[in-house]
Write a protein that holds these residues in place. Structure first.
Motif, PDB file in Angstrom:
ATOM      1  N   ASN A 164       0.824  -1.211   0.000  1.00  0.00           N
ATOM      2  CA  ASN A 164       0.000   0.000   0.000  1.00  0.00           C
ATOM      3  C   ASN A 164       0.853   1.255   0.000  1.00  0.00           C
ATOM      4  O   ASN A 164       0.551   2.243  -0.683  1.00  0.00           O
ATOM      5  N   LEU A 165       1.932   1.231   0.787  1.00  0.00           N
ATOM      6  CA  LEU A 165       2.829   2.387   0.844  1.00  0.00           C
ATOM      7  C   LEU A 165       3.479   2.625  -0.514  1.00  0.00           C
ATOM      8  O   LEU A 165       3.572   3.775  -0.982  1.00  0.00           O
ATOM      9  N   SER A 166       3.906   1.548  -1.170  1.00  0.00           N
ATOM     10  CA  SER A 166       4.550   1.710  -2.480  1.00  0.00           C
ATOM     11  C   SER A 166       3.567   2.251  -3.510  1.00  0.00           C
ATOM     12  O   SER A 166       3.929   3.080  -4.353  1.00  0.00           O
ATOM     13  N   GLU A 167       2.322   1.806  -3.446  1.00  0.00           N
ATOM     14  CA  GLU A 167       1.327   2.276  -4.406  1.00  0.00           C
ATOM     15  C   GLU A 167       0.906   3.714  -4.124  1.00  0.00           C
ATOM     16  O   GLU A 167       0.585   4.466  -5.050  1.00  0.00           O
ATOM     17  N   ARG A 168       0.908   4.099  -2.854  1.00  0.00           N
ATOM     18  CA  ARG A 168       0.585   5.488  -2.514  1.00  0.00           C
ATOM     19  C   ARG A 168       1.573   6.442  -3.166  1.00  0.00           C
ATOM     20  O   ARG A 168       1.226   7.547  -3.570  1.00  0.00           O
ATOM     21  N   TYR A 169       2.840   5.997  -3.272  1.00  0.00           N
ATOM     22  CA  TYR A 169       3.870   6.845  -3.870  1.00  0.00           C
ATOM     23  C   TYR A 169       4.167   6.462  -5.317  1.00  0.00           C
ATOM     24  O   TYR A 169       5.215   6.818  -5.863  1.00  0.00           O
ATOM     25  N   GLN A 170       3.245   5.732  -5.925  1.00  0.00           N
ATOM     26  CA  GLN A 170       3.201   5.505  -7.367  1.00  0.00           C
ATOM     27  C   GLN A 170       4.495   4.925  -7.941  1.00  0.00           C
ATOM     28  O   GLN A 170       5.036   5.414  -8.926  1.00  0.00           O
ATOM     29  N   VAL A 171       4.981   3.856  -7.309  1.00  0.00           N
ATOM     30  CA  VAL A 171       6.169   3.197  -7.848  1.00  0.00           C
ATOM     31  C   VAL A 171       5.797   2.434  -9.114  1.00  0.00           C
ATOM     32  O   VAL A 171       4.615   2.181  -9.394  1.00  0.00           O
ATOM     33  N   ASP A 172       6.813   2.051  -9.876  1.00  0.00           N
ATOM     34  CA  ASP A 172       6.633   1.208 -11.050  1.00  0.00           C
ATOM     35  C   ASP A 172       6.332  -0.208 -10.549  1.00  0.00           C
ATOM     36  O   ASP A 172       7.220  -0.916 -10.071  1.00  0.00           O
ATOM     37  N   ILE A 173       5.069  -0.639 -10.640  1.00  0.00           N
ATOM     38  CA  ILE A 173       4.638  -1.896 -10.030  1.00  0.00           C
ATOM     39  C   ILE A 173       5.368  -3.097 -10.637  1.00  0.00           C
ATOM     40  O   ILE A 173       5.791  -4.009  -9.918  1.00  0.00           O
ATOM     41  N   LYS A 174       5.543  -3.103 -11.964  1.00  0.00           N
ATOM     42  CA  LYS A 174       6.204  -4.247 -12.602  1.00  0.00           C
ATOM     43  C   LYS A 174       7.656  -4.353 -12.158  1.00  0.00           C
ATOM     44  O   LYS A 174       8.156  -5.451 -11.891  1.00  0.00           O
ATOM     45  N   HIS A 175       8.340  -3.208 -12.083  1.00  0.00           N
ATOM     46  CA  HIS A 175       9.726  -3.240 -11.611  1.00  0.00           C
ATOM     47  C   HIS A 175       9.779  -3.655 -10.146  1.00  0.00           C
ATOM     48  O   HIS A 175      10.657  -4.417  -9.738  1.00  0.00           O
ATOM     49  N   ARG A 176       8.846  -3.131  -9.333  1.00  0.00           N
ATOM     50  CA  ARG A 176       8.802  -3.506  -7.918  1.00  0.00           C
ATOM     51  C   ARG A 176       8.669  -5.015  -7.760  1.00  0.00           C
ATOM     52  O   ARG A 176       9.420  -5.651  -7.004  1.00  0.00           O
ATOM     53  N   ASP A 177       7.707  -5.598  -8.464  1.00  0.00           N
ATOM     54  CA  ASP A 177       7.453  -7.031  -8.320  1.00  0.00           C
ATOM     55  C   ASP A 177       8.626  -7.854  -8.829  1.00  0.00           C
ATOM     56  O   ASP A 177       8.965  -8.906  -8.256  1.00  0.00           O
ATOM     57  N   SER A 178       9.264  -7.389  -9.907  1.00  0.00           N
ATOM     58  CA  SER A 178      10.447  -8.084 -10.433  1.00  0.00           C
ATOM     59  C   SER A 178      11.580  -8.048  -9.412  1.00  0.00           C
ATOM     60  O   SER A 178      12.240  -9.064  -9.152  1.00  0.00           O
ATOM     61  N   THR A 179      11.801  -6.880  -8.802  1.00  0.00           N
ATOM     62  CA  THR A 179      12.863  -6.736  -7.810  1.00  0.00           C
ATOM     63  C   THR A 179      12.597  -7.617  -6.594  1.00  0.00           C
ATOM     64  O   THR A 179      13.505  -8.270  -6.069  1.00  0.00           O
ATOM     65  N   VAL A 180      11.345  -7.659  -6.131  1.00  0.00           N
ATOM     66  CA  VAL A 180      10.989  -8.509  -4.997  1.00  0.00           C
ATOM     67  C   VAL A 180      11.263  -9.973  -5.314  1.00  0.00           C
ATOM     68  O   VAL A 180      11.858 -10.708  -4.504  1.00  0.00           O
ATOM     69  N   THR A 181      10.859 -10.408  -6.503  1.00  0.00           N
ATOM     70  CA  THR A 181      11.058 -11.810  -6.896  1.00  0.00           C
ATOM     71  C   THR A 181      12.534 -12.175  -6.910  1.00  0.00           C
ATOM     72  O   THR A 181      12.947 -13.206  -6.337  1.00  0.00           O
ATOM     73  N   PHE A 182      13.359 -11.344  -7.538  1.00  0.00           N
ATOM     74  CA  PHE A 182      14.793 -11.637  -7.611  1.00  0.00           C
ATOM     75  C   PHE A 182      15.447 -11.569  -6.227  1.00  0.00           C
ATOM     76  O   PHE A 182      16.314 -12.392  -5.901  1.00  0.00           O
ATOM     77  N   ALA A 183      15.037 -10.627  -5.415  1.00  0.00           N
ATOM     78  CA  ALA A 183      15.615 -10.490  -4.077  1.00  0.00           C
ATOM     79  C   ALA A 183      15.353 -11.742  -3.243  1.00  0.00           C
ATOM     80  O   ALA A 183      16.264 -12.254  -2.561  1.00  0.00           O
ATOM     81  N   LEU A 184      14.137 -12.265  -3.300  1.00  0.00           N
ATOM     82  CA  LEU A 184      13.805 -13.447  -2.516  1.00  0.00           C
ATOM     83  C   LEU A 184      14.493 -14.694  -3.071  1.00  0.00           C
ATOM     84  O   LEU A 184      14.920 -15.579  -2.313  1.00  0.00           O
ATOM     85  N   GLN A 185      14.613 -14.771  -4.402  1.00  0.00           N
ATOM     86  CA  GLN A 185      15.333 -15.897  -4.992  1.00  0.00           C
ATOM     87  C   GLN A 185      16.799 -15.886  -4.566  1.00  0.00           C
ATOM     88  O   GLN A 185      17.365 -16.927  -4.212  1.00  0.00           O
ATOM     89  N   LEU A 186      17.420 -14.732  -4.590  1.00  0.00           N
ATOM     90  CA  LEU A 186      18.816 -14.621  -4.159  1.00  0.00           C
ATOM     91  C   LEU A 186      18.958 -14.988  -2.685  1.00  0.00           C
ATOM     92  O   LEU A 186      19.892 -15.695  -2.294  1.00  0.00           O
ATOM     93  N   PHE A 187      18.032 -14.502  -1.860  1.00  0.00           N
ATOM     94  CA  PHE A 187      18.091 -14.801  -0.425  1.00  0.00           C
ATOM     95  C   PHE A 187      17.999 -16.313  -0.202  1.00  0.00           C
ATOM     96  O   PHE A 187      18.796 -16.887   0.565  1.00  0.00           O
ATOM     97  N   ASP A 188      17.028 -16.954  -0.860  1.00  0.00           N
ATOM     98  CA  ASP A 188      16.802 -18.378  -0.633  1.00  0.00           C
ATOM     99  C   ASP A 188      17.956 -19.239  -1.136  1.00  0.00           C
ATOM    100  O   ASP A 188      18.296 -20.258  -0.517  1.00  0.00           O
ATOM    101  N   ARG A 189      18.573 -18.830  -2.245  1.00  0.00           N
ATOM    102  CA  ARG A 189      19.606 -19.669  -2.853  1.00  0.00           C
ATOM    103  C   ARG A 189      21.006 -19.358  -2.341  1.00  0.00           C
ATOM    104  O   ARG A 189      21.962 -20.068  -2.689  1.00  0.00           O
ATOM    105  N   LEU A 190      21.115 -18.308  -1.537  1.00  0.00           N
ATOM    106  CA  LEU A 190      22.425 -17.957  -0.977  1.00  0.00           C
ATOM    107  C   LEU A 190      22.419 -18.033   0.554  1.00  0.00           C
ATOM    108  O   LEU A 190      23.184 -17.335   1.226  1.00  0.00           O
ATOM    109  N   ARG A 191      21.556 -18.882   1.106  1.00  0.00           N
ATOM    110  CA  ARG A 191      21.432 -18.981   2.556  1.00  0.00           C
ATOM    111  C   ARG A 191      22.758 -19.330   3.229  1.00  0.00           C
ATOM    112  O   ARG A 191      23.086 -18.793   4.290  1.00  0.00           O
ATOM    113  N   ARG A 192      23.516 -20.244   2.624  1.00  0.00           N
ATOM    114  CA  ARG A 192      24.784 -20.644   3.237  1.00  0.00           C
ATOM    115  C   ARG A 192      25.782 -19.508   3.233  1.00  0.00           C
ATOM    116  O   ARG A 192      26.697 -19.470   4.057  1.00  0.00           O
ATOM    117  N   LEU A 193      25.581 -18.555   2.324  1.00  0.00           N
ATOM    118  CA  LEU A 193      26.504 -17.421   2.235  1.00  0.00           C
ATOM    119  C   LEU A 193      26.156 -16.349   3.267  1.00  0.00           C
ATOM    120  O   LEU A 193      27.046 -15.782   3.899  1.00  0.00           O
TER     121      LEU A 193
END
Length: 509
Positions: free
Chosen positions: A324-353
């Motif tokens: 809701n906060l991101s939408e209130r400030y009119q972020v680029d939704i597609k870029h936001r969702d892409s960044t979230v997806t990649f961030a979580l994938q990196l977190f999950d696959r680099l746990r040992r690091l």
């Protein structure tokens, strides 16, 4: 006493509540309260007076004896946001520690909102069915009012307003004897504070249902039969209460509903607030609930302990609040969702690091969701604007330290980089500084993978090799910009984790 049983204490503006709860079954073993009205001091003088501190310490000592009788050793002792409004709150907190041995934990407004929402989701009868239609949860404490909107069974957004009934009474008490139309003036005052909230409500959603709860509902709670959680009424029933309250003397209200002077003073602003919301929203059904902040604190602790008796998802409302906060400030939704997806994938696959856990993963997801909100102010150095907007906003469910961490991670997701020794983050402890560095490094990489803002990369594979971390991307177009961006922004990743990170792209024909 079983290890699953825990004691809870909440120091509020009007009273100090305690409970002993079996976290495995959510059975309440013992519950009670002591009427220590620190709010009268805070809203009148902004100080908790020494006599009030003595009364509070005596109440805590009595609660400690109850805990000892039950053999409870695991405790959670919190001070509401109202407590920390006192200018001498830190001094009082230290006095409590020295005189009782209890370390008082602070709650932010967003945490309080989160806990109350958890209480309703877990304990309100048929809440999912009720909220299929627009529903507004109104939590009224002495100092503030939390308004939380639900629709189609889902959390919408939440807003805190400083119009708690005791605060309103203290602010306007000098008018009561000087103006003939005191009720009308108070109504106008409350309406003026509701304007911003009403502006945020979606225009195409009707809110026929109101759920009323909170510590300031002394008169309404007399309407709830013993043992019940909620009672249902309608707008006509509320209209009768409104007519009675606006025409009755304080003495009549005190005698009729068995209220203390402090509780009596809050009746008029409470009823006015609810009545005005019913009128403005054209609501027809009203539920009065005796659920309180302490119920949500119990639920949240049980969730953290993996209790089988609680099945709600504790992160759902937190993430919706960030979206809701991101939408209130009119972020680029597609870029936001892409960044979230990649961030979580990196977190999950680099746990040992990185060696981080679930809570840190949630902080990364929130930071990835809101990191670009500063562009609403100015794209130049937008990360600096993101930092202060996040710190000034209500992100539900985060502690003050966690909100500060999210703001800092968002600040460092772009070209701004913390010093290698993290000396510019000295206001945070060493562990939090290290977490910020690790999550910032992951977010910088995730943001780089959509540098063109065209979502060219469909998926990535992550490979940790002896001399590097290799990202193999499947893309629908040339990713030269993403590779170049990662070479620059990935330098901080290499500094934090000791391995360079590279992107290898394969364009799908």
């Amino acid at each position: 006493m079983a290890a699953t049983e825990q004691g809870f204490v909440v120091i509020g503006a009007q009273s100090t509540l305690f409970s002993i709860t079996n976290l495995r079954t959510m059975e309440t073993i013992e519950r009670g309260q002591y009427p220590v009205a620190i709010g009268e001091d805070i809203f009148a003088t902004h100080q908790i007076e020494p006599d009030t501190v003595d009364t509070l310490v005596a109440a805590l000592a009595a609660i400690a004896r109850v805990f000892a009788d039950y053999g409870v050793t695991k405790l959670s002792v919190v001070g509401s946001h109202s407590f920390y409004e006192a200018h001498n709150a830190q001094f009082v907190r230290d006095q409590i520690l020295s005189r009782t041995g209890w370390q008082l934990q602070p709650l932010t407004l967003s945490q309080e909102s989160f806990y109350r929402t958890q209480a309703v989701l877990a304990k309100f009868p048929n809440f999912s069915a009720v909220t299929q239609d627009g529903t507004l949860l109104i939590d009224i404490s002495s100092g503030s009012v939390e308004l939380t909107a639900f629709t189609q069974g889902e959390f919408g957004f939440s807003r805190n307003l400083s119009i708690g009934p005791l605060r309103v009474f203290e602010v306007m008490s000098d008018l009561q004897r000087s103006v003939p139309n005191y009720v009308a003036v108070m109504r106008d005052y409350i309406d003026s504070r509701l304007v911003d909230f009403m502006r945020l409500l979606p225009k195409d959603i009707h809110y026929p249902n109101l759920v009323l709860m909170g510590s300031a509902l002394s008169m309404f709670e007399t309407l709830i039969p013993t043992g019940d959680v909620t009672v249902e009424t309608d707008s006509e029933g509320l209209a009768l209460i409104y007519h009675e309250v606006t025409h009755a003397s304080d003495q009549y209200l005190s005698d009729q509903y068995d209220l203390t002077p402090t509780q009596t003073a809050q009746v008029l602003p409470t009823v006015l607030l609810v009545y005005r919301l019913v009128q403005v929203l054209k609501s027809s059904r009203l539920w009065i609930s005796n659920l309180k902040l302490i119920d949500g604190l119990e639920i949240n602790t049980a969730v953290a302990a993996n209790s089988p008796a609680v099945t709600i998802d504790p992160t759902k409302e937190i993430l919706i609040s960030a979206q809701n906060l991101s939408e209130r400030y009119q972020v680029d939704i597609k870029h936001r969702d892409s960044t979230v997806t990649f961030a979580l994938q990196l977190f999950d696959r680099l746990r040992r690091l990185h060696g981080l856990g679930r809570r840190e993963r949630l902080l990364l997801q929130i930071a990835a969701t809101v990191n670009d909100i500063g562009s609403y102010v100015d794209t130049h150095k937008h990360y600096e604007h993101s930092d202060y907007i996040i710190q000034a906003s209500e992100l539900m469910g985060l502690t003050a330290a966690e909100q500060r961490m999210v703001a800092t991670i968002a600040r460092y997701h772009s070209s701004d980089t913390p010093q290698t020794d993290l000396s510019d983050l000295r206001e945070l402890n060493s562990r939090r500084r290290l977490v910020i560095a690790k999550l910032s490094a992951l977010l910088r990489v995730a943001d780089s993978l959509d540098a063109s803002r065209q979502q060219k990369i469909q998926k990535i594979r992550v490979s940790v090799q002896p001399t590097r971390v290799l990202l193999s991307a499947t893309a629908n177009d040339d990713v030269a910009l993403e590779k170049w961006t990662l070479r620059r922004k990935g330098q901080f990743f290499a500094a934090v984790f000791g391995l360079p990170i590279e992107l290898k792209g394969r364009t799908r024909v």
